[in-house]
Write a protein that holds these residues in place. Sequence first.
Motif, mmCIF file in Angstrom:
data_model
loop_
_atom_site.group_PDB
_atom_site.id
_atom_site.type_symbol
_atom_site.label_atom_id
_atom_site.label_comp_id
_atom_site.label_asym_id
_atom_site.label_seq_id
_atom_site.Cartn_x
_atom_site.Cartn_y
_atom_site.Cartn_z
ATOM 1 N N ALA A 177 -5.533 6.369 -4.808
ATOM 2 C CA ALA A 177 -6.293 5.807 -4.484
ATOM 3 C C ALA A 177 -7.617 5.497 -4.986
ATOM 4 O O ALA A 177 -8.280 4.327 -4.085
ATOM 5 C CB ALA A 177 -6.489 6.075 -2.692
ATOM 6 N N TYR A 229 3.381 7.977 -0.441
ATOM 7 C CA TYR A 229 1.780 7.945 0.351
ATOM 8 C C TYR A 229 1.556 6.466 1.302
ATOM 9 O O TYR A 229 2.511 5.532 0.531
ATOM 10 C CB TYR A 229 0.616 8.544 -0.156
ATOM 11 N N ALA A 240 -5.989 7.723 1.673
ATOM 12 C CA ALA A 240 -3.918 7.978 1.449
ATOM 13 C C ALA A 240 -4.068 8.782 2.829
ATOM 14 O O ALA A 240 -4.334 9.518 3.710
ATOM 15 C CB ALA A 240 -4.294 8.298 0.433
ATOM 16 N N ASP A 298 1.064 -1.323 -0.451
ATOM 17 C CA ASP A 298 -0.155 -0.124 -0.434
ATOM 18 C C ASP A 298 0.444 0.673 -0.246
ATOM 19 O O ASP A 298 0.234 2.152 0.720
ATOM 20 C CB ASP A 298 -1.044 0.201 1.665
ATOM 21 N N ILE A 315 -1.777 4.134 0.771
ATOM 22 C CA ILE A 315 -3.525 4.481 0.487
ATOM 23 C C ILE A 315 -3.843 2.914 1.401
ATOM 24 O O ILE A 315 -3.459 2.353 1.677
ATOM 25 C CB ILE A 315 -3.578 3.595 -0.530
ATOM 26 N N ALA A 329 -10.360 10.797 0.045
ATOM 27 C CA ALA A 329 -9.867 9.925 -1.744
ATOM 28 C C ALA A 329 -10.830 10.843 -2.523
ATOM 29 O O ALA A 329 -10.582 12.238 -3.438
ATOM 30 C CB ALA A 329 -9.530 8.673 -2.289
ATOM 31 N N TYR A 335 -8.882 1.835 -3.194
ATOM 32 C CA TYR A 335 -9.135 2.679 -1.837
ATOM 33 C C TYR A 335 -9.769 3.867 -1.500
ATOM 34 O O TYR A 335 -10.259 4.335 -2.096
ATOM 35 C CB TYR A 335 -7.801 2.401 -1.251
#
Length: 130
Positions: free
Chosen positions: A72, A100, A80, A43, A102, A115, A77
């Motif tokens: 993201a 970052y 972030a 991630d 996510i 996001a 996702y």
Amino acid sequence: MMARAALISPLLLAACGAQVSGDQAMSFAPDYRGVETSLLDGDLVQFDVSMTGARNQADVDAYVECAAAQYALIRGYGFARHLRTNVYEEGGVWRADAVYTISPSLPRGLRKLDAEVVVAHCAENGIPTV
């Protein structure tokens, strides 16, 4: 919805609320030159961006945040979390590399992005995403 809006990064808010003179506002003509993403591990994602016409580092930070938020969403996702950003300017070209994480749920930490909210803000302000 109020809780989600509270997650907008302070950098995006600073970029929006910056006090500029009429001449500065009219001369702001950013040229977003692209984003490169690299999945580092699971991630953990690195974003490399470049642009010209930035007024200051906040404009570059906002561009990176837009890229991270869209990435993201692309990966399925909703959030972030900012880990670090290095920004530098040379010959009028601003560059940044940022990292970052996510995640599907709200992460811990101080600098986290919702996001969907960030991507909507980017669209409203003409900042491209990934």
